[in-house]
Design a protein around this motif. Structure first.
Motif, mmCIF file in Angstrom:
data_model
loop_
_atom_site.group_PDB
_atom_site.id
_atom_site.type_symbol
_atom_site.label_atom_id
_atom_site.label_comp_id
_atom_site.label_asym_id
_atom_site.label_seq_id
_atom_site.Cartn_x
_atom_site.Cartn_y
_atom_site.Cartn_z
ATOM 1 N N SER A 93 0.821 -1.210 0.000
ATOM 2 C CA SER A 93 0.000 0.000 0.000
ATOM 3 C C SER A 93 0.859 1.266 0.000
ATOM 4 N N GLY A 94 2.161 1.105 0.231
ATOM 5 C CA GLY A 94 3.061 2.254 0.212
ATOM 6 C C GLY A 94 4.092 2.118 -0.896
ATOM 7 N N TRP A 95 3.624 1.575 -2.046
ATOM 8 C CA TRP A 95 4.554 1.252 -3.118
ATOM 9 C C TRP A 95 5.267 2.477 -3.664
ATOM 10 N N GLN A 96 4.606 3.628 -3.692
ATOM 11 C CA GLN A 96 5.228 4.823 -4.255
ATOM 12 C C GLN A 96 6.493 5.191 -3.488
ATOM 13 N N ALA A 97 6.424 5.140 -2.156
ATOM 14 C CA ALA A 97 7.594 5.470 -1.341
ATOM 15 C C ALA A 97 8.715 4.470 -1.577
ATOM 16 N N LEU A 98 8.369 3.191 -1.657
ATOM 17 C CA LEU A 98 9.381 2.167 -1.903
ATOM 18 C C LEU A 98 9.982 2.337 -3.302
ATOM 19 N N SER A 99 9.144 2.643 -4.277
ATOM 20 C CA SER A 99 9.612 2.824 -5.649
ATOM 21 C C SER A 99 10.607 3.978 -5.739
ATOM 22 N N GLU A 100 10.316 5.069 -5.050
ATOM 23 C CA GLU A 100 11.219 6.225 -5.077
ATOM 24 C C GLU A 100 12.570 5.871 -4.446
ATOM 25 N N TYR A 101 12.535 5.106 -3.368
ATOM 26 C CA TYR A 101 13.775 4.679 -2.726
ATOM 27 C C TYR A 101 14.585 3.780 -3.656
ATOM 28 N N LEU A 102 13.932 2.792 -4.263
ATOM 29 C CA LEU A 102 14.636 1.850 -5.125
ATOM 30 C C LEU A 102 15.205 2.546 -6.353
ATOM 31 N N ASN A 120 7.488 -9.162 6.457
ATOM 32 C CA ASN A 120 6.884 -10.026 7.474
ATOM 33 C C ASN A 120 5.463 -10.403 7.064
ATOM 34 N N ASN A 121 4.717 -11.033 7.970
ATOM 35 C CA ASN A 121 3.375 -11.511 7.601
ATOM 36 C C ASN A 121 2.349 -10.383 7.475
ATOM 37 N N ARG A 122 2.753 -9.151 7.790
ATOM 38 C CA ARG A 122 1.889 -7.985 7.559
ATOM 39 C C ARG A 122 2.364 -7.188 6.341
ATOM 40 N N ASN A 123 3.307 -7.777 5.590
ATOM 41 C CA ASN A 123 3.893 -7.152 4.395
ATOM 42 C C ASN A 123 4.620 -5.851 4.704
ATOM 43 N N ILE A 124 5.183 -5.770 5.906
ATOM 44 C CA ILE A 124 6.011 -4.628 6.290
ATOM 45 C C ILE A 124 7.476 -5.010 6.124
ATOM 46 N N LEU A 125 8.261 -4.087 5.599
ATOM 47 C CA LEU A 125 9.662 -4.338 5.301
ATOM 48 C C LEU A 125 10.439 -4.710 6.560
ATOM 49 N N MET A 126 11.090 -5.867 6.498
ATOM 50 C CA MET A 126 11.961 -6.321 7.588
ATOM 51 C C MET A 126 13.421 -6.007 7.289
ATOM 52 N N ARG A 127 13.850 -6.385 6.102
ATOM 53 C CA ARG A 127 15.231 -6.157 5.682
ATOM 54 C C ARG A 127 15.264 -5.843 4.192
ATOM 55 N N ASP A 128 16.231 -5.068 3.820
ATOM 56 C CA ASP A 128 16.465 -4.707 2.425
ATOM 57 C C ASP A 128 17.930 -5.033 2.170
ATOM 58 N N GLU A 129 18.200 -6.060 1.385
ATOM 59 C CA GLU A 129 19.575 -6.528 1.238
ATOM 60 C C GLU A 129 19.962 -6.700 -0.224
ATOM 61 N N VAL A 130 21.175 -6.270 -0.545
ATOM 62 C CA VAL A 130 21.754 -6.542 -1.850
ATOM 63 C C VAL A 130 22.327 -7.956 -1.798
#
Length: 213
Positions: A93-102, A120-130
């Motif tokens: 639901s917050g794809w725009q913010a994630l898209s701008e970051y990526l 996680n099971n609520r689709n909230i970002l836990m880790r962002d890893e290369v």
């Protein structure tokens, strides 16, 4: 320039002027305008300059190690701000913010980079890893390693992301085959692949939107 910035904000400046001021802080008692213009010509844009590696920056005549570090600090601060905007909310639901970051993190890289967003099971970002970095047209990806890392983190889902330095975000046959392999590896262990997004300078392509997931 300091007064103009404090009174009018950054929009009052051209790119080379912003860069000139930053370089002036790192290289005092020197006219940094010629260097600022030279850097923008060399890398093509402010975002591409900030995305350049320290080694690429230090090959530029006149750019000191301190000035190169200052540019990387600016990039790090910018990415952290954008990443914070994508945290603590459901990614879908917050794809725009994630898209701008990526886009800021990956669009201007000169080599391919494969990144995994663990949710996680609520689709909230836990880790962002290369997970891997490679050449201008390939980054090695191992489905088993991605699934293993997700299990280590107790993640319920992932969003796969990689960049195309060529500028064309269209998925290749290899991209499609690799995605299918990750989906299949995760399916047996309850790990969902919500999307695979390809980032480029010109935009992005979503496997889900294209009907490939």
């Amino acid at each position: 320039m300091r007064a103009r910035l404090l009174e009018g904000g950054g929009d009052a400046f051209l790119d080379y002027e912003l860069l000139e001021y930053v370089l002036g802080l790192a290289i005092p008692r020197r006219d940094t305008k010629p260097l600022a213009k030279s850097l923008l010509r060399e890398f093509g844009s402010f975002p591409a300059l900030l995305a350049a590696s320290p080694a690429e920056l230090q090959r530029i005549d006149g750019l000191t190690e301190g000035a190169a570090a200052a540019l990387k600090f600016i990039e790090a601060a910018s990415l952290r701000s954008l990443r914070a905007a994508a945290l603590d909310r459901p990614v879908l639901s917050g794809w725009q913010a994630l898209s701008e970051y990526l886009h800021a993190a990956m669009a201007h890289r000169s080599a391919e980079e494969f990144r995994v967003i663990f949710l996680n099971n609520r689709n909230i970002l836990m880790r962002d890893e290369v997970m891997s970095s490679g050449t201008v047209n390939a980054a090695p990806v191992y489905p088993r390693e991605i699934v293993k890392r997700a299990l280590d983190l107790s993640a319920s889902a992932v969003v796969l992301v990689h960049n195309h330095p060529s500028g064309d975000p269209s998925p290749s046959r290899d991209d499609i085959a690799m995605t299918k392999a990750i989906v299949e590896a995760g399916r047996h262990l309850g790990l969902a692949v919500h999307d695979h997004v390809i980032i480029s300078k010109t935009g992005h392509a979503s496997f889900r939107a294209l009907g490939l997931l």
